[in-house]
Design an enzyme around this catalytic site. Structure first.
Site, PDB file in Angstrom:
ATOM      1  N   GLU A 277       0.822  -1.212   0.000  1.00  0.00           N
ATOM      2  CA  GLU A 277       0.000   0.000   0.000  1.00  0.00           C
ATOM      3  C   GLU A 277       0.857   1.263   0.000  1.00  0.00           C
ATOM      4  O   GLU A 277       0.612   2.203   0.754  1.00  0.00           O
ATOM      5  CB  GLU A 277      -0.970  -0.018   1.187  1.00  0.00           C
ATOM      6  CG  GLU A 277      -1.902  -1.217   1.140  1.00  0.00           C
ATOM      7  CD  GLU A 277      -2.942  -1.250   2.257  1.00  0.00           C
ATOM      8  OE1 GLU A 277      -2.701  -0.679   3.325  1.00  0.00           O
ATOM      9  OE2 GLU A 277      -3.996  -1.870   2.039  1.00  0.00           O
ATOM     10  N   ASP A 356      -8.445  -9.022   4.335  1.00  0.00           N
ATOM     11  CA  ASP A 356      -8.170  -7.888   5.207  1.00  0.00           C
ATOM     12  C   ASP A 356      -9.235  -7.730   6.287  1.00  0.00           C
ATOM     13  O   ASP A 356     -10.041  -6.803   6.216  1.00  0.00           O
ATOM     14  CB  ASP A 356      -8.093  -6.614   4.346  1.00  0.00           C
ATOM     15  CG  ASP A 356      -7.482  -5.450   5.113  1.00  0.00           C
ATOM     16  OD1 ASP A 356      -7.030  -5.670   6.234  1.00  0.00           O
ATOM     17  OD2 ASP A 356      -7.477  -4.332   4.558  1.00  0.00           O
ATOM     18  N   GLU A 384     -12.286  -2.053  12.233  1.00  0.00           N
ATOM     19  CA  GLU A 384     -12.320  -1.374  10.936  1.00  0.00           C
ATOM     20  C   GLU A 384     -13.488  -1.840  10.062  1.00  0.00           C
ATOM     21  O   GLU A 384     -14.245  -1.030   9.546  1.00  0.00           O
ATOM     22  CB  GLU A 384     -10.994  -1.600  10.211  1.00  0.00           C
ATOM     23  CG  GLU A 384     -10.983  -1.015   8.813  1.00  0.00           C
ATOM     24  CD  GLU A 384      -9.629  -1.121   8.128  1.00  0.00           C
ATOM     25  OE1 GLU A 384      -8.691  -1.663   8.733  1.00  0.00           O
ATOM     26  OE2 GLU A 384      -9.527  -0.663   6.976  1.00  0.00           O
ATOM     27  N   TRP A 529      -8.321  -2.295  -6.112  1.00  0.00           N
ATOM     28  CA  TRP A 529      -7.946  -2.908  -4.828  1.00  0.00           C
ATOM     29  C   TRP A 529      -8.048  -4.430  -4.796  1.00  0.00           C
ATOM     30  O   TRP A 529      -7.678  -5.057  -3.797  1.00  0.00           O
ATOM     31  CB  TRP A 529      -8.778  -2.311  -3.694  1.00  0.00           C
ATOM     32  CG  TRP A 529      -8.474  -0.866  -3.468  1.00  0.00           C
ATOM     33  CD1 TRP A 529      -9.119   0.201  -4.012  1.00  0.00           C
ATOM     34  CD2 TRP A 529      -7.406  -0.322  -2.675  1.00  0.00           C
ATOM     35  NE1 TRP A 529      -8.534   1.369  -3.596  1.00  0.00           N
ATOM     36  CE2 TRP A 529      -7.478   1.083  -2.778  1.00  0.00           C
ATOM     37  CE3 TRP A 529      -6.403  -0.898  -1.882  1.00  0.00           C
ATOM     38  CZ2 TRP A 529      -6.578   1.919  -2.115  1.00  0.00           C
ATOM     39  CZ3 TRP A 529      -5.518  -0.052  -1.225  1.00  0.00           C
ATOM     40  CH2 TRP A 529      -5.603   1.332  -1.345  1.00  0.00           C
TER      41      TRP A 529
HETATM   42  O1  GCW Z   1      -6.956  -2.808   6.366  1.00  0.00           O
HETATM   43  C1  GCW Z   1      -5.999  -1.998   5.832  1.00  0.00           C
HETATM   44  C2  GCW Z   1      -6.323  -0.655   6.366  1.00  0.00           C
HETATM   45  C3  GCW Z   1      -5.144   0.276   6.357  1.00  0.00           C
HETATM   46  C4  GCW Z   1      -4.004  -0.412   7.083  1.00  0.00           C
HETATM   47  C5  GCW Z   1      -3.680  -1.702   6.350  1.00  0.00           C
HETATM   48  C6  GCW Z   1      -2.577  -2.509   7.014  1.00  0.00           C
HETATM   49  C7  GCW Z   1      -2.246   0.493   8.418  1.00  0.00           C
HETATM   50  O2  GCW Z   1      -7.398  -0.150   5.646  1.00  0.00           O
HETATM   51  O3  GCW Z   1      -5.529   1.452   6.992  1.00  0.00           O
HETATM   52  O4  GCW Z   1      -2.871   0.413   7.180  1.00  0.00           O
HETATM   53  O5  GCW Z   1      -4.812  -2.520   6.324  1.00  0.00           O
HETATM   54  O6  GCW Z   1      -2.893  -3.440   7.732  1.00  0.00           O
HETATM   55  O7  GCW Z   1      -1.409  -2.205   6.818  1.00  0.00           O
END
Ligand code: GCW
Length: 667
Positions: A277, A356, A384, A529
């Site tokens: 990312e 995720d 999240e 994504w």
């Molecule tokens: O789930 C995603 C999140 C990001 C996060 C990333 C990660 C810290 O949306 O905000 O960044 O994972 O785990 O690195």
């Protein structure tokens, strides 16, 4: 500078709890920094509840360590961090393997009350299953545009930093450290894995802040870690490269690490998000992740430190038209071939699922594929994708399910077994993203405190039952039995409730892009994504089979590879994760996919309505600040659940043209 509210809410360390231990004659016979912590705890507890601190001969409870213990029982070698409870000679002796074991023994006895204090003569020992029990903070020192101060933080700003600086008053951090120690957490990483410019400097000229935080966490037996930028030699050191095989880069890191240990001799080590990312990493220099991790591991090893290297590496610039790329495969494809190539002090930190932190995912196949690598399981306490601490979502049942997953037939090592270590690969443990912030209730939703509590307890013992942990937390947090009963009924099953009204059958996502709150069925569908559901007029789901799909199902050992390969043997809750099926496909439950979508979405909202009514029934009995906060959050949860229900049901009705068998309102 905005001062934090003081902690009127003590979370599960209520000053008026612990009466049983606090009202007795207690002795402490132990040395060491953590024994001093136990002494301070005992002084406060006995002063509050009418007990006293006496000589061992006069005590009903003696807290001591193995080297000093005078007990008749043969304790053998107590496991590291463990403790024994010895009932005999008219007293309870709590024997820590060391002062650390004693601290954990103290909290156990304080929590358990008379059931343990007055047990029959005999000896029992307790020790953590996982030597590594760690929380990662995604805190930034400064507020970041669009992301707030804490990345994915739903509890106000950072507990540590304000306005670009460390808070001068760290009393809330002190209480936080006590909370963590009371559930056995022994490591924290202090800053976000997305390391911005200011935060990168914590490693060098900002180290004074880290020293101060280490001073607060040390008395609770908690080592501090930093997330570091892989490009530190460039951004901090002014070197032209951060190539891990370059001698000047290695020398720069060695010097930086030595200086950190000069300042903090018990520093834990680094956490690294690389090539993920937008974060820099070894790929940028044509090197492997083992090259990158081992380069950092070497200077840390000289001081006993570790590198937690994250396996969350995937292409976030995918073309949605390209059906051959599957984000779920990425961590396995990148890391499984590297098994056995990491240094002994590298821990590969693997998210529990391949995507995720969705409300439902299969267990990451990486965890079963790297037998000679130290693996840590990464969980997300911050909600999240599970309601952002606006919604009640008790996550312990999800985590238990992950920890209990066997990589093979029944009896094969579970995720919990694998991360607790073996002769080939010592423990990597359990690491989780914290959910606390500067909020007066610590976690935004007061009930989200239970997730933090449960995380610590499950890291200590993955076989603990989620319902038992909830009862423990309730007993510690609320003194009124009717309130406990109401909260228990609201929280039990709340993970499944959240699942019911959001994305169905393991397909995931369908959230608003970026913010990840609220429904947006096609929000991610044509983005880079890699998070797609492929719904069309005939069906939905991602074909991840070996025969006709992305091949992901084949990354599991048997019997899972075969089971996940066929819809008939895939568990209903993961069906759409593995298969693209028609809306008329019949689930094991007997209903069709489309009817399941309608039914669960109506049920989910009804369950939230019951939560609201249950809380209303105890509104005169719970602390007023909690009553109001919870009520507001439940109102938002209900509003949001209705929105989810209506958008999801309408979307799939329009796509499929198939009406609800029960004729309920679909817009
Ligand atoms: O789930 C995603 C999140 C990001 C996060 C990333 C990660 C810290 O949306 O905000 O960044 O994972 O785990 O690195």
């Amino acid at each position: 500078m905005s001062p934090l509210p003081q902690h009127a809410d003590h979370a599960w360390l209520r000053p008026d709890a612990g009466t049983e231990l606090g009202s007795r004659a207690v002795a402490l016979d132990a040395a060491g920094g953590l024994a001093e912590t136990v002494r301070a705890e005992l002084e406060t507890l006995t002063a509050r509840h009418g007990g006293s601190i006496v000589e061992p001969a006069d005590a009903a409870v003696v807290l001591t360590t193995a080297e000093r213990a005078e007990v008749s029982a043969d304790l053998g070698a107590l496991p590291g961090e463990g403790f024994a409870l010895v009932h005999g000679g008219g007293r309870l002796t709590v024997v820590g393997s060391s002062d650390r074991g004693l601290l954990y023994g103290y909290h156990h006895v304080r929590r358990a009350g008379s059931g343990v204090l007055d047990a029959a003569d005999g000896t029992e020992t307790h020790a953590p299953t996982q030597p590594i029990r760690m929380l990662d903070h995604w805190d930034n020192v400064a507020v970041h545009p669009g992301m707030g101060q804490v990345e994915r933080g739903y509890a106000g700003g950072s507990l540590f930093y304000d306005n670009g600086r460390l808070r001068p008053n760290l009393s809330r951090v002190e209480h936080y450290a006590r909370l963590l120690a009371s559930v056995g957490i022994n490591r924290v990483a202090l800053n976000n894995v997305n390391v911005h410019a200011l935060e990168a400097r914590l490693l060098t000229d900002g180290i004074g802040d880290v020293v101060r935080l280490a001073e607060v966490f040390r008395p609770q037996g908690i080592a501090v870690y930093l997330s570091v930028s892989f490009n530190s030699p460039v951004v901090l050191g002014g070197l032209p490269t951060a190539d891990p095989l370059d001698e000047s880069v290695r020398a720069w890191w060695a010097g930086a690490v030595d200086r950190v240990y000069d300042a903090i001799p018990d520093f834990g080590g680094f956490v690294v998000k690389a090539d993920s990312e937008g974060q820099p990493g070894p790929f940028g220099y044509g090197r492997s992740h083992a090259d990158g991790a081992n380069m950092l591991a070497k200077p840390l090893a000289r001081h006993g430190g570790d590198v937690f290297w994250r396996a969350f590496v995937y292409n976030h610039r995918q073309d949605w038209r390209d059906r051959s790329t599957d984000r779920a495969r990425a961590a396995y494809d990148h890391f499984a071939p590297l098994d056995g190539t990491f240094d002994d002090n590298v821990v590969l930190q693997v998210k529990h699922g391949p995507m995720d932190f969705q409300v439902r995912e299969p267990v990451s196949p990486v965890i079963g594929a790297m037998p000679t690598t130290r693996l840590a399981l990464e969980l997300q306490v911050t909600q999240e994708y599970t309601g952002q601490q606006q919604h009640v979502c008790y996550l312990a049942p999800l985590w238990s399910q992950v920890l209990d997953f066997p990589f093979g037939d029944d009896g094969a090592p579970t995720v919990g077994d694998i991360v607790s270590g073996s002769d080939d690969a010592p423990s990597g443990g359990v690491v989780a993203v914290s959910n606390v912030g500067g909020d007066e209730h610590w976690t935004g939703h007061p009930f989200a405190q239970a997730n933090l509590y449960a995380l610590g307890r499950l890291a200590w013992d993955p076989t603990l039952d989620a319902a038992t942990i909830l009862d423990e937390w309730l007993a510690e947090t609320y003194d009124d039995e009717a309130v406990r009963e109401a909260v228990r009924s609201i929280m039990t099953g709340s993970w499944q409730t959240y699942e019911r009204y959001t994305a169905p059958l393991g397909v995931g996502w369908m959230v608003r892009p970026g913010r990840h709150y609220g429904p947006d069925v096609d929000g991610y569908e044509y983005t880079p994504w890699g998070t797609y559901h492929f719904a069309d007029r005939d069906g939905i789901g991602v074909d991840r089979t070996v025969a006709t799909g992305t091949g992901y199902a084949g990354m599991y050992p048997e019997p899972w590879a075969c089971r996940f390969e066929r819809p008939e043997t895939t568990p209903d809750e993961l069906l759409l994760f593995f298969h693209h099926v028609p809306y008329t496909h019949r689930l094991h439950s007997g209903t069709t996919v489309i009817q399941h979508i309608y039914d669960t979405h109506f049920e989910g909202v009804e369950q939230v309505e019951r939560m609201v009514a249950t809380w209303e029934s105890v509104r005169d009995r719970a602390p007023q600040a909690v009553v109001e906060r919870v009520q507001r959050r439940l109102e938002e949860q209900l509003r949001s659940a209705v929105e989810w229900r209506d958008q999801i049901n309408t979307y799939f009705y329009r796509k499929s043209g198939i009406p609800d068998e029960q004729g309920r309102t679909i817009h």
